[in-house]
Scaffold this active site. Sequence first.
Site, PDB file in Angstrom:
ATOM      1  N   LYS A 202     -10.297 -12.939  29.810  1.00 51.32           N
ATOM      2  CA  LYS A 202     -10.761 -11.731  29.528  1.00 51.32           C
ATOM      3  C   LYS A 202     -12.245 -12.597  30.545  1.00 51.32           C
ATOM      4  CE  LYS A 202     -11.497  -8.217  26.906  1.00 51.32           C
ATOM      5  NZ  LYS A 202     -11.160  -7.525  25.657  1.00 51.32           N
ATOM      6  N   LYS A 256      -8.446 -10.598  33.155  1.00 51.48           N
ATOM      7  CA  LYS A 256      -9.139  -9.538  33.497  1.00 51.48           C
ATOM      8  C   LYS A 256     -10.246  -9.306  32.973  1.00 51.48           C
ATOM      9  CE  LYS A 256      -9.262  -5.706  29.486  1.00 51.48           C
ATOM     10  NZ  LYS A 256      -9.387  -5.799  28.111  1.00 51.48           N
TER      11      LYS A 256
HETATM   12  C1  PBG Z   1     -11.633  -4.212  23.490  1.00 48.76           C
HETATM   13  C2  PBG Z   1     -10.958  -4.283  24.981  1.00 48.76           C
HETATM   14  C3  PBG Z   1     -11.704  -3.918  25.400  1.00 48.76           C
HETATM   15  C4  PBG Z   1     -10.308  -3.118  26.875  1.00 48.76           C
HETATM   16  C5  PBG Z   1      -9.166  -3.759  26.422  1.00 48.76           C
HETATM   17  N1  PBG Z   1      -9.869  -4.189  25.414  1.00 48.76           N
HETATM   18  C6  PBG Z   1     -13.079  -3.283  26.090  1.00 48.76           C
HETATM   19  C7  PBG Z   1     -13.976  -4.746  25.840  1.00 48.76           C
HETATM   20  O1  PBG Z   1     -14.034  -6.166  25.738  1.00 48.76           O
HETATM   21  O2  PBG Z   1     -15.450  -4.990  25.660  1.00 48.76           O
HETATM   22  C8  PBG Z   1     -10.811  -2.905  28.278  1.00 48.76           C
HETATM   23  C9  PBG Z   1     -10.140  -2.297  28.794  1.00 48.76           C
HETATM   24  C10 PBG Z   1     -10.414  -1.690  30.360  1.00 48.76           C
HETATM   25  O3  PBG Z   1     -11.411  -1.234  30.101  1.00 48.76           O
HETATM   26  O4  PBG Z   1      -9.589  -0.617  30.595  1.00 48.76           O
HETATM   27  N2  PBG Z   1     -10.844  -5.863  22.827  1.00 48.76           N
END
Ligand code: PBG
Length: 330
Positions: A202, A256
């Site tokens: 991520k 992601k």
């Molecule tokens: C938070 C989380 C995020 C997303 C999913 N879980 C955002 C972040 O890490 O700040 C993002 C999903 C999206 O942008 O569609 N743990």
Amino acid sequence: MIITGKYPNLRLRRNRNSDWSRRLVRENTLSVNDLILPIFLIEGKNKRQSIKSMPNVYRYSIDRLSEILDKAVSNKIPMVALFPYTNSSIKNNQGTESLNEDNLVCRAIKYIKKKYKNSIGVMCDVALDPYTSHGHDGLLYKGNILNDETVKILVQQSLIQAQMGCDVISPSDMMDGRIGEIRKNLDKNNFKNVQIISYAVKYASSFYGPFRNAVGSKSLLKGDKKTYQMDYSNSLESLREVALDVKEGADMVMVKPGMPYLDVIKMVKDNFKIPVLAYQVSGEYSLIYNGINKGIIDKSTIIEILTSFKRAGANAVVTYFANQIAKDLK
Ligand code: PBG
């Protein structure tokens, strides 16, 4: 390189000449089985609240959840992912609401599993950001996000979600070592069949902006998430992240954001041959949606882009478009 012949004996256009032939030689196809639908939850009654940053996506109160779930089930979407919008009045420094057995996510899991049984899978994020007053995924102490202390809370959060009937625990926090701890504690508590999808790769990405708005953490976030989420300049590092999480017991891994990271999806798939998921995140969704809405691109781009994830090696894609395009895939 496989030598296939040469022109004029070989004309690659021959196979493309008709629809039936194109279907016959097609290497990758997208089906509803490849889609995971994220759902935003909100407290209260009779709510279907629009989200400024995400056109055509809504926050649902539990009593109206069936509107979107009925569609997902009839579309045969295999799984939904739940995300709560938490009122800032119940957020605090430690994110203690994450461990409230009666919080919004817990009630939603119970509702869905009671009503829909095993006709659809439920996946829940494990991270503290919906619940912390500073918007971070972990405990913030003197400007640092504490790793091991956060993992202890994430383990509790996972156990509570599993107890409520959650099928798939998906830690999205990027703390080190959390998959192993979560697996160990799930097993110890007789949740041996609860799956873990690790958000193993991520990136610290600006594409999450609309999501943070949707869950109400955007204006609260202090600083950025670069000390725990990955640097987007790196790809080899993703192999180390995945190796660790697989060793610790992850059943599947997530990459992601999605489209800007197709190279990473491919690399992870080629190296590990495990189920890899892609997350087409909120910023990607809103960009594409607005592009279509303004007539800049055609609606067919959605399936083109989602198919690119399959080509890169993803088994499935988390996408806010899931219900919107399911019919086009039949
Ligand atoms: C938070 C989380 C995020 C997303 C999913 N879980 C955002 C972040 O890490 O700040 C993002 C999903 C999206 O942008 O569609 N743990």
